[in-house]
Design a protein around this motif. Sequence first.
Motif, PDB file in Angstrom:
ATOM      1  N   THR A 146       5.002  81.317 -25.064  1.00 51.48           N
ATOM      2  CA  THR A 146       6.375  81.790 -24.973  1.00 51.48           C
ATOM      3  C   THR A 146       6.594  82.817 -26.072  1.00 51.48           C
ATOM      4  N   LEU A 147       7.845  83.154 -26.330  1.00 43.15           N
ATOM      5  CA  LEU A 147       8.174  84.201 -27.296  1.00 43.15           C
ATOM      6  C   LEU A 147       8.821  83.626 -28.543  1.00 43.15           C
ATOM      7  N   ALA A 148       8.668  84.363 -29.635  1.00 40.11           N
ATOM      8  CA  ALA A 148       9.378  84.092 -30.880  1.00 40.11           C
ATOM      9  C   ALA A 148       9.481  85.430 -31.608  1.00 40.11           C
ATOM     10  N   LEU A 149      10.034  85.419 -32.797  1.00 37.49           N
ATOM     11  CA  LEU A 149      10.168  86.638 -33.591  1.00 37.49           C
ATOM     12  C   LEU A 149       9.137  86.647 -34.712  1.00 37.49           C
ATOM     13  N   TYR A 150       8.187  87.578 -34.625  1.00 31.52           N
ATOM     14  CA  TYR A 150       7.317  87.853 -35.758  1.00 31.52           C
ATOM     15  C   TYR A 150       8.115  88.678 -36.772  1.00 31.52           C
ATOM     16  N   TYR A 151       7.836  88.479 -38.045  1.00 31.47           N
ATOM     17  CA  TYR A 151       8.476  89.331 -39.042  1.00 31.47           C
ATOM     18  C   TYR A 151       7.461  89.798 -40.072  1.00 31.47           C
ATOM     19  N   PHE A 189      10.801  95.521 -29.191  1.00 26.97           N
ATOM     20  CA  PHE A 189      10.612  94.568 -28.096  1.00 26.97           C
ATOM     21  C   PHE A 189      10.221  95.349 -26.851  1.00 26.97           C
ATOM     22  N   ALA A 190      10.047  94.659 -25.745  1.00 25.78           N
ATOM     23  CA  ALA A 190       9.613  95.282 -24.494  1.00 25.78           C
ATOM     24  C   ALA A 190      10.693  95.121 -23.438  1.00 25.78           C
ATOM     25  N   ALA A 191      11.215  96.249 -22.956  1.00 31.86           N
ATOM     26  CA  ALA A 191      12.232  96.211 -21.901  1.00 31.86           C
ATOM     27  C   ALA A 191      11.761  96.977 -20.667  1.00 31.86           C
ATOM     28  N   ILE A 192      10.446  97.065 -20.495  1.00 30.96           N
ATOM     29  CA  ILE A 192       9.873  97.800 -19.370  1.00 30.96           C
ATOM     30  C   ILE A 192      10.375  97.221 -18.043  1.00 30.96           C
ATOM     31  N   GLY A 193      10.424  98.065 -17.021  1.00 29.15           N
ATOM     32  CA  GLY A 193      10.957  97.656 -15.734  1.00 29.15           C
ATOM     33  C   GLY A 193       9.981  96.874 -14.892  1.00 29.15           C
ATOM     34  N   ASN A 194       9.619  95.712 -15.352  1.00 24.82           N
ATOM     35  CA  ASN A 194       8.822  94.772 -14.563  1.00 24.82           C
ATOM     36  C   ASN A 194       9.036  93.375 -15.137  1.00 24.82           C
ATOM     37  N   GLU A 195       8.232  92.421 -14.718  1.00 24.78           N
ATOM     38  CA  GLU A 195       8.449  91.041 -15.139  1.00 24.78           C
ATOM     39  C   GLU A 195       8.370  90.870 -16.651  1.00 24.78           C
ATOM     40  N   GLU A 196       7.571  91.711 -17.326  1.00 22.03           N
ATOM     41  CA  GLU A 196       7.523  91.613 -18.783  1.00 22.03           C
ATOM     42  C   GLU A 196       8.893  91.882 -19.398  1.00 22.03           C
ATOM     43  N   GLY A 197       9.626  92.827 -18.819  1.00 24.03           N
ATOM     44  CA  GLY A 197      10.958  93.130 -19.324  1.00 24.03           C
ATOM     45  C   GLY A 197      11.907  91.955 -19.148  1.00 24.03           C
ATOM     46  N   THR A 198      11.880  91.338 -17.975  1.00 29.44           N
ATOM     47  CA  THR A 198      12.708  90.156 -17.759  1.00 29.44           C
ATOM     48  C   THR A 198      12.297  89.038 -18.701  1.00 29.44           C
ATOM     49  N   TYR A 199      11.002  88.827 -18.830  1.00 25.57           N
ATOM     50  CA  TYR A 199      10.479  87.755 -19.688  1.00 25.57           C
ATOM     51  C   TYR A 199      10.998  87.904 -21.115  1.00 25.57           C
ATOM     52  N   PRO A 289      17.907  77.533 -31.922  1.00 25.49           N
ATOM     53  CA  PRO A 289      16.886  78.306 -31.207  1.00 25.49           C
ATOM     54  C   PRO A 289      17.262  78.540 -29.751  1.00 25.49           C
ATOM     55  N   ALA A 290      16.970  79.733 -29.265  1.00 26.88           N
ATOM     56  CA  ALA A 290      17.201  80.063 -27.855  1.00 26.88           C
ATOM     57  C   ALA A 290      16.000  79.627 -27.033  1.00 26.88           C
ATOM     58  N   PRO A 291      16.220  79.136 -25.831  1.00 26.73           N
ATOM     59  CA  PRO A 291      15.078  78.794 -24.978  1.00 26.73           C
ATOM     60  C   PRO A 291      14.430  80.052 -24.408  1.00 26.73           C
ATOM     61  N   GLY A 292      13.125  80.164 -24.590  1.00 31.35           N
ATOM     62  CA  GLY A 292      12.397  81.255 -23.964  1.00 31.35           C
ATOM     63  C   GLY A 292      11.879  80.831 -22.604  1.00 31.35           C
ATOM     64  N   ALA A 293      11.242  81.760 -21.921  1.00 35.90           N
ATOM     65  CA  ALA A 293      10.621  81.445 -20.636  1.00 35.90           C
ATOM     66  C   ALA A 293       9.222  80.889 -20.875  1.00 35.90           C
ATOM     67  N   ALA A 294       8.885  79.841 -20.167  1.00 31.81           N
ATOM     68  CA  ALA A 294       7.556  79.258 -20.282  1.00 31.81           C
ATOM     69  C   ALA A 294       6.551  80.171 -19.594  1.00 31.81           C
ATOM     70  N   GLY A 295       5.629  80.708 -20.374  1.00 29.73           N
ATOM     71  CA  GLY A 295       4.550  81.506 -19.811  1.00 29.73           C
ATOM     72  C   GLY A 295       3.306  80.656 -19.652  1.00 29.73           C
ATOM     73  N   GLY A 296       2.314  81.231 -19.047  1.00 28.36           N
ATOM     74  CA  GLY A 296       1.068  80.505 -18.850  1.00 28.36           C
ATOM     75  C   GLY A 296       0.763  80.318 -17.376  1.00 28.36           C
ATOM     76  N   GLY A 365      11.183  76.875 -17.302  1.00 30.07           N
ATOM     77  CA  GLY A 365      10.481  77.483 -16.189  1.00 30.07           C
ATOM     78  C   GLY A 365      11.370  78.509 -15.510  1.00 30.07           C
ATOM     79  N   ARG A 366      10.798  79.652 -15.192  1.00 34.03           N
ATOM     80  CA  ARG A 366      11.609  80.711 -14.576  1.00 34.03           C
ATOM     81  C   ARG A 366      12.041  80.358 -13.155  1.00 34.03           C
TER      82      ARG A 366
END
Length: 413
Positions: A146-151, A189-199, A289-296, A365-366
């Motif tokens: 899933t996602l988190a913030l690297y600093y 961050f990534a806001a590209i126009g595909n599933e990565e952007g939604t994720y 914490p905000a819930p991210g989308a479960a990837g994998g 889960g999405r």
Amino acid sequence: MTGARARRVLTATALVLGLAAACSGPGADGRGGERDYRFWDPYTQFGDDSEWAALVADCGRRAGVSLHRTGYDGSDLTTRAILAGQQGSSPDVLVLDNPVVTTLAEGELLLPVDELPVDLGDFEENLLESGELDGTRYGVPIGANTLALYYNADVLADAEVDPAAIHDWADLSAALTEISAKGHRGITFAAIGNEEGTYQFLPWFWGSGADLEELDSPAAVAALRLWKGWLDADLAPNSVINNNQTTSWQEFETGTYGFALNGTWQLANARASGIDFGVIPIPSRHGGPAPGAAGGEMVTVPVQEDPRRYERSRAIVECLVSDDNLLTTDTVLSYVAPVEALTARQRAEDPELSPWISAVREARGRTANDLGTRYPLISENLWTAVGNALSGAETPQDALAFAQEAVTSDFGR
């Protein structure tokens, strides 16, 4: 104008589905002997000499078959799997990105897990939901991210920002302002126009309290206004509109950014970058914490014309998701294990995984909550709305209203 725009978004989805019907066959897929089994996965980065390929082959041997593995890019894998199912030439075992599982399940192309059967008792419930359709489960999680913030600790120290003091959106925006005032870049961050952007948008969307069945709610608008506000204030670069998760990470690796929204899979790159980095949860709008989308991915068993093949397919699946093999797989893929007892071992072996393990436990889960096969259209309209708002083509409110109109038009709700 609104209707035309909605139709353009819907047409894009139709084109994707059309590719499945128009695509040529999946290659040399002729069925061999009764002990020749086929295995498809999305891990094109792993060759025949990789640890992953060796694990797959070993599971085949343990099941008493010769297991022939083929890796395909994610979208190509989905198209090929749909076409193969329609033609009755599916592989025996199929590893899929978790949001795709319900799409194939609705087409009756996958065998329910309880018909194999495989015991799912120890798997995390929130991860199992991604492979569930109408109360029936069709996939076994092989690992999660899933996602988190690297600093960048040096950038934050120069701006006198304490990452542990960031609990909500206001805290984060204030930190980005301080970072920018010191001559650094705020966040990428990534806001590209595909599933990565939604994720990448979903943690902010869900962290606002929004729901995927109401894309234009006030909470959803607030999330999109947050991102747009960062661009307008130069706290995030305009490049995010076209960034995928790799190019976004490359921006962070320049050492000029305070934060990067990215995933577990970048942990090895972070260690190799030379940056003194840390990781914090993505904050929700009002704190916590905000819930991210479960990837994998999930391991699935496609429907076969000869049901006698299922016994050995089950043995392959059980081998892949056995405790030792899950740990091996999740180490190779930089995944968090989908079983709590294994995550305890992961924490002990690699303490830097701790924030990721916590984030995966909060992930959603999405396709959960019975969204199922409605999710791809919702996602496409959502990423379109995000891109249009960030580019300035539409206001966040209008962009999300158009997105909701398109979804309502298609599903009649």
